[in-house]
Design a protein around this motif. Structure first.
Motif, PDB file in Angstrom:
ATOM      1  N   LEU A  58      -6.143  -9.822 -14.731  1.00  0.00           N
ATOM      2  CA  LEU A  58      -4.894 -10.059 -14.026  1.00  0.00           C
ATOM      3  C   LEU A  58      -5.023 -11.230 -13.051  1.00  0.00           C
ATOM      4  N   SER A  59      -3.893 -11.794 -12.700  1.00  0.00           N
ATOM      5  CA  SER A  59      -3.887 -12.846 -11.680  1.00  0.00           C
ATOM      6  C   SER A  59      -4.275 -12.234 -10.334  1.00  0.00           C
ATOM      7  N   GLU A  60      -4.646 -13.080  -9.399  1.00  0.00           N
ATOM      8  CA  GLU A  60      -5.044 -12.584  -8.086  1.00  0.00           C
ATOM      9  C   GLU A  60      -3.895 -11.851  -7.403  1.00  0.00           C
ATOM     10  N   LYS A  61      -2.673 -12.356  -7.593  1.00  0.00           N
ATOM     11  CA  LYS A  61      -1.505 -11.706  -7.004  1.00  0.00           C
ATOM     12  C   LYS A  61      -1.313 -10.303  -7.584  1.00  0.00           C
ATOM     13  N   ASP A  62      -1.436 -10.180  -8.907  1.00  0.00           N
ATOM     14  CA  ASP A  62      -1.277  -8.874  -9.548  1.00  0.00           C
ATOM     15  C   ASP A  62      -2.407  -7.923  -9.168  1.00  0.00           C
ATOM     16  N   LYS A  63      -3.602  -8.471  -9.009  1.00  0.00           N
ATOM     17  CA  LYS A  63      -4.733  -7.628  -8.587  1.00  0.00           C
ATOM     18  C   LYS A  63      -4.471  -7.025  -7.209  1.00  0.00           C
ATOM     19  N   GLN A  64      -3.979  -7.838  -6.292  1.00  0.00           N
ATOM     20  CA  GLN A  64      -3.693  -7.337  -4.947  1.00  0.00           C
ATOM     21  C   GLN A  64      -2.597  -6.271  -4.980  1.00  0.00           C
ATOM     22  N   GLN A  65      -1.598  -6.470  -5.847  1.00  0.00           N
ATOM     23  CA  GLN A  65      -0.513  -5.502  -5.983  1.00  0.00           C
ATOM     24  C   GLN A  65      -1.040  -4.171  -6.528  1.00  0.00           C
ATOM     25  N   GLN A  66      -1.889  -4.244  -7.555  1.00  0.00           N
ATOM     26  CA  GLN A  66      -2.432  -3.025  -8.151  1.00  0.00           C
ATOM     27  C   GLN A  66      -3.395  -2.312  -7.199  1.00  0.00           C
ATOM     28  N   LYS A  67      -4.135  -3.064  -6.422  1.00  0.00           N
ATOM     29  CA  LYS A  67      -5.028  -2.458  -5.421  1.00  0.00           C
ATOM     30  C   LYS A  67      -4.212  -1.720  -4.357  1.00  0.00           C
ATOM     31  N   LEU A  68      -3.097  -2.315  -3.968  1.00  0.00           N
ATOM     32  CA  LEU A  68      -2.212  -1.671  -2.990  1.00  0.00           C
ATOM     33  C   LEU A  68      -1.723  -0.330  -3.523  1.00  0.00           C
ATOM     34  N   ILE A  69      -1.348  -0.309  -4.793  1.00  0.00           N
ATOM     35  CA  ILE A  69      -0.877   0.931  -5.407  1.00  0.00           C
ATOM     36  C   ILE A  69      -2.000   1.959  -5.494  1.00  0.00           C
ATOM     37  N   ALA A  70      -3.195   1.519  -5.881  1.00  0.00           N
ATOM     38  CA  ALA A  70      -4.342   2.434  -5.966  1.00  0.00           C
ATOM     39  C   ALA A  70      -4.655   3.047  -4.607  1.00  0.00           C
ATOM     40  N   ARG A  71      -4.615   2.229  -3.568  1.00  0.00           N
ATOM     41  CA  ARG A  71      -4.856   2.736  -2.216  1.00  0.00           C
ATOM     42  C   ARG A  71      -3.742   3.691  -1.790  1.00  0.00           C
ATOM     43  N   GLY A  72      -2.529   3.405  -2.271  1.00  0.00           N
ATOM     44  CA  GLY A  72      -1.404   4.301  -1.985  1.00  0.00           C
ATOM     45  C   GLY A  72      -1.610   5.671  -2.606  1.00  0.00           C
ATOM     46  N   TRP A  73      -2.086   5.706  -3.853  1.00  0.00           N
ATOM     47  CA  TRP A  73      -2.372   6.990  -4.495  1.00  0.00           C
ATOM     48  C   TRP A  73      -3.424   7.766  -3.712  1.00  0.00           C
ATOM     49  N   LEU A  74      -4.466   7.070  -3.248  1.00  0.00           N
ATOM     50  CA  LEU A  74      -5.499   7.730  -2.447  1.00  0.00           C
ATOM     51  C   LEU A  74      -4.908   8.261  -1.140  1.00  0.00           C
ATOM     52  N   GLU A  75      -4.047   7.467  -0.540  1.00  0.00           N
ATOM     53  CA  GLU A  75      -3.404   7.879   0.709  1.00  0.00           C
ATOM     54  C   GLU A  75      -2.566   9.136   0.502  1.00  0.00           C
ATOM     55  N   SER A  76      -1.912   9.230  -0.648  1.00  0.00           N
ATOM     56  CA  SER A  76      -1.033  10.372  -0.915  1.00  0.00           C
ATOM     57  C   SER A  76      -1.804  11.656  -1.195  1.00  0.00           C
ATOM     58  N   THR A  77      -3.117  11.552  -1.424  1.00  0.00           N
ATOM     59  CA  THR A  77      -3.924  12.756  -1.662  1.00  0.00           C
ATOM     60  C   THR A  77      -4.495  13.335  -0.370  1.00  0.00           C
ATOM     61  N   LYS A  78      -4.218  12.690   0.756  1.00  0.00           N
ATOM     62  CA  LYS A  78      -4.783  13.167   2.021  1.00  0.00           C
ATOM     63  C   LYS A  78      -4.218  14.532   2.403  1.00  0.00           C
ATOM     64  N   LYS A  79      -5.049  15.307   3.037  1.00  0.00           N
ATOM     65  CA  LYS A  79      -4.629  16.616   3.533  1.00  0.00           C
ATOM     66  C   LYS A  79      -3.888  16.440   4.863  1.00  0.00           C
ATOM     67  N   PRO A  80      -3.088  17.435   5.259  1.00  0.00           N
ATOM     68  CA  PRO A  80      -2.282  17.306   6.486  1.00  0.00           C
ATOM     69  C   PRO A  80      -3.106  16.991   7.739  1.00  0.00           C
ATOM     70  N   ASP A  81      -4.372  17.428   7.775  1.00  0.00           N
ATOM     71  CA  ASP A  81      -5.183  17.202   8.974  1.00  0.00           C
ATOM     72  C   ASP A  81      -5.895  15.851   8.965  1.00  0.00           C
ATOM     73  N   GLU A  82      -5.725  15.055   7.895  1.00  0.00           N
ATOM     74  CA  GLU A  82      -6.346  13.735   7.820  1.00  0.00           C
ATOM     75  C   GLU A  82      -5.389  12.684   8.387  1.00  0.00           C
ATOM     76  N   PRO A  83      -5.910  11.696   9.121  1.00  0.00           N
ATOM     77  CA  PRO A  83      -5.043  10.672   9.731  1.00  0.00           C
ATOM     78  C   PRO A  83      -4.399   9.769   8.677  1.00  0.00           C
ATOM     79  N   ASN A  84      -3.148   9.393   8.927  1.00  0.00           N
ATOM     80  CA  ASN A  84      -2.434   8.500   8.007  1.00  0.00           C
ATOM     81  C   ASN A  84      -2.839   7.052   8.232  1.00  0.00           C
ATOM     82  N   ASP A  85      -2.788   6.275   7.160  1.00  0.00           N
ATOM     83  CA  ASP A  85      -2.956   4.829   7.258  1.00  0.00           C
ATOM     84  C   ASP A  85      -1.551   4.236   7.353  1.00  0.00           C
ATOM     85  N   ASP A  86      -1.038   4.119   8.560  1.00  0.00           N
ATOM     86  CA  ASP A  86       0.355   3.691   8.762  1.00  0.00           C
ATOM     87  C   ASP A  86       0.600   2.268   8.277  1.00  0.00           C
TER      88      ASP A  86
END
Length: 242
Positions: A58-86
């Motif tokens: 992928l292009s560098e722009k698309d890579k950054q977009q897909q990484k953002l989404i991957a990090r978002g999926w990880l963020e959405s798996t956090k438990k209620p007592d874990e701090p959010n990445d605002d």
């Protein structure tokens, strides 16, 4: 220019189309891996997706977009007592509203990360999307639309406001069931039954939930089925054993 270089017009456009198809397929494959890891509650696999993105073509722009989404999926798996990445959550929200109207891409992005919004915002955004796409017969659009509805049913359960679910359940019922959207219809069946139990306290709706969980587990989605089971025990007060 094509004539000057002795390149047939059909060959030129076929090459363009081939490259475009490969690009789309690579992004689709990464999305599939992320979604499968999320439903399997596999955080390690989600984290490893970032390495796959780096190794992609992928292009560098698309890579950054897909990484953002991957990090978002990880963020959405956090438990209620874990701090959010605002900061991460805000970046994803900005991506959703990067264009004035919803399209397949930002609609899917919103669907994946609806838990980053408050209930009132989700009601407003989801109704806007439903108004725009409820009559669309495109299967990809229907998948996302039903996923958004399923997420809204989850939110009405979590916020103890089951009456809000009626509008979304009605929209889902108007979309004809077919093999391509069967999974999403099954999810809605589960969450709609849970909502009905909140309203009526009739055990028949819990039996419907239990049947749905059994089906998911027996068809190979054991982690997802277990997650639904834990969800209903956590969210429905005085949960009786069946």
């Amino acid at each position: 220019m094509l004539n000057y270089n002795n390149i047939p017009l059909w060959e030129f456009f076929s090459r363009l189309n081939h490259g475009s198809r490969l690009h789309k397929q690579e992004i689709d494959d990464l999305d599939t891996v992320m979604i499968e890891a999320y439903y399997a509650a596999d955080k390690e696999k989600l984290a490893n997706v970032i390495n796959l993105i780096d190794e992609s073509n992928l292009s560098e722009k698309d890579k950054q977009q897909q990484k953002l989404i991957a990090r978002g999926w990880l963020e959405s798996t956090k438990k209620p007592d874990e701090p959010n990445d605002d900061e991460l959550r805000q970046k994803l929200k900005e991506q959703v509203f990067s264009s004035p109207n919803f399209n397949k891409n930002n609609m899917a992005l919103y669907c994946n990360f609806m838990d980053f919004y408050d209930l009132e915002s989700n009601i407003a955004i989801s109704k806007q999307i439903i108004k725009q796409y409820q009559s669309d017969t495109d299967i990809d659009v229907q998948r996302v639309l039903l996923s958004i509805i399923a997420n809204m049913l989850i939110l009405t359960i979590e916020n103890k406001k089951p009456d809000l679910a009626k509008f979304f359940a009605k929209v889902a019922s108007k979309i004809s069931t077919n093999p391509a959207i069967f999974f999403y219809k099954c999810c809605i069946y589960f969450f709609e039954s849970a909502n009905m139990y909140q309203i009526t306290r009739d055990k028949k709706y819990l039996i419907k939930c239990d049947n749905a969980v059994t089906m998911f587990k027996e068809l190979g989605m054991e982690a997802y089925g277990n997650g639904l089971n834990e969800f209903i025990k956590r969210q429905l007060s005085n949960y009786p054993s069946l």
